[in-house]
Design a protein around this motif. Sequence first.
Motif, mmCIF file in Angstrom:
data_model
loop_
_atom_site.group_PDB
_atom_site.id
_atom_site.type_symbol
_atom_site.label_atom_id
_atom_site.label_comp_id
_atom_site.label_asym_id
_atom_site.label_seq_id
_atom_site.Cartn_x
_atom_site.Cartn_y
_atom_site.Cartn_z
ATOM 1 N N PHE A 109 0.846 -1.199 0.000
ATOM 2 C CA PHE A 109 0.000 0.000 0.000
ATOM 3 C C PHE A 109 0.882 1.251 0.000
ATOM 4 C CE2 PHE A 109 -2.399 3.226 2.435
ATOM 5 C CZ PHE A 109 -3.509 3.344 1.617
ATOM 6 N N ARG A 110 1.986 1.164 0.744
ATOM 7 C CA ARG A 110 2.859 2.319 0.907
ATOM 8 C C ARG A 110 3.697 2.584 -0.340
ATOM 9 N NH1 ARG A 110 4.989 4.582 5.846
ATOM 10 N NH2 ARG A 110 4.040 2.987 7.128
ATOM 11 N N HIS A 111 4.245 1.519 -0.928
ATOM 12 C CA HIS A 111 5.252 1.738 -1.976
ATOM 13 C C HIS A 111 4.996 0.973 -3.270
ATOM 14 C CE1 HIS A 111 7.772 4.074 0.647
ATOM 15 N NE2 HIS A 111 7.887 3.099 1.523
ATOM 16 N N GLY A 112 3.832 0.339 -3.397
ATOM 17 C CA GLY A 112 3.531 -0.330 -4.666
ATOM 18 C C GLY A 112 3.885 -1.811 -4.672
ATOM 19 N N PRO A 113 3.488 -2.486 -5.776
ATOM 20 C CA PRO A 113 3.558 -3.945 -5.809
ATOM 21 C C PRO A 113 4.967 -4.524 -5.794
ATOM 22 C CG PRO A 113 2.926 -3.077 -7.950
ATOM 23 C CD PRO A 113 2.909 -1.922 -7.004
ATOM 24 N N HIS A 114 5.975 -3.708 -6.145
ATOM 25 C CA HIS A 114 7.332 -4.263 -6.110
ATOM 26 C C HIS A 114 7.942 -4.167 -4.712
ATOM 27 C CE1 HIS A 114 7.135 -4.483 -10.401
ATOM 28 N NE2 HIS A 114 6.943 -3.174 -10.510
#
Length: 451
Positions: A341-346
């Motif tokens: 949620f904070r920094h994306g799927p990677h």
Amino acid sequence: MTVDLLIRDAYLYIDRDWEVANGWLAVKDGRVHAIGDRAEDAPAAKSVISAHGRLVTPGLVNAHHHMYQNLTRAYAPVTNGTLFEWLKGLYPLWADLDAESVYLSTSVAMVELLMGGCTTSMDHMYVHPRPFLIDAQFRAARDIGFRFHATRGSMTRSVEDGGLPPASVVQDEDTILADSERLVAAFHDPTPGAMGRVALAPCSLFSVSERIMVESARLADKHDLRLHTHLAEDPDEDSYCAEIYGCTPTEYFERVGWASPRSWVAHYIYPTGDEIDRLAHAGVCTAQCPCSNMMIGGGTADAMDMRRRGMRVGLGCDGSASTDHASMWLETRMAMLLGRFRHGPHAMSARDALDMATRGGAACLGWEDEIGHLRPGACADLIIWSMSEVAAAGALSDPVEAWLRCAPAVAGTTIVNGKVLVSDGVPLLANLGDILRDHAREARRIQRLGG
Ligand SMILES: [Zn+2]
């Protein structure tokens, strides 16, 4: 040679760099004895469990909890309070804790943890309105067979001294230090494969005196113990520290001698990047409690950023009254969701979250040599995970991602120290019904609900 137990037909997650499809794992004398795949012959065993292709992981390690709080779960008058309002609302109720209610709440907590895939837990027991409450916790751990890292929590600063709790739940410094020494002598087992250890854990910077922080660190050095406290959990703590100590919570933590490899802290939500770097360099570990942080509605630590900075991060379910559950599977899933949620799927994978719940938690407890992985020689603490066929339908390509992404997983089989404590999802504790009945009675008494 005949081993005690063989788990076969499993997808084994042994450690962060070792997974075995179609594998088997042999247990002897409470330890992982050997691991193999389909091509290798498994040893003869006194008892055999088929995992039916399901995922097997090390038992999850709970690095932060307050077990007694399950006596006041979802307590209506404070469910919408801030952390400080919630604490002030509950302290007067917790003043009624005694050995019986602590034995029962610890028993319920440990059974719940076993069902959610946790095999080792700390407990931060910082409310001591009566003596010998941690003794009652060790009785519960022994009756259940749970691997328990107790912490002698403490509070000295009541409302009269500018703190939060009422005088009825704080203790004087000499009582706390003497009881810490007594508990270490009675229950701390530093030997390999120990079932019980003790750490020292003043509740928080705003609830104990400076002397308790300093003397706890000295006592930990003397007896080679772990140190634990809440740190930088709430913005109110920043203003409190600025006003009383003239510095930030991290600066005060360093000033009282806690920035050492002995320490792990709960939450650590509001430090600066430079402060994280300093504590990471000092060897301090952090326990993130995703559900608790989100339930309180404040911030959450950026666990992956902390890991990149070299800090070891474990997971804790906290509560029980703040999060009201004790499933380490759920905390692990929430940690993954928060990271993405904070920094994306990677930013974060299921394996990253599982690593935090196993290796990370073991690092917090200073116990990485024996728990948090299943390499040969490790403690035989492991979980055969279970999920409904409906929820798992179609998840074919990655058992670890499927475990955390698909619908609720529970422990089908929980093994601690080589012994099966949960089988087919059911705890093997003959008197669980009695414990739940007595726990209900004590919860009613403590919540002042009468009859
Ligand atoms: Zn806590």
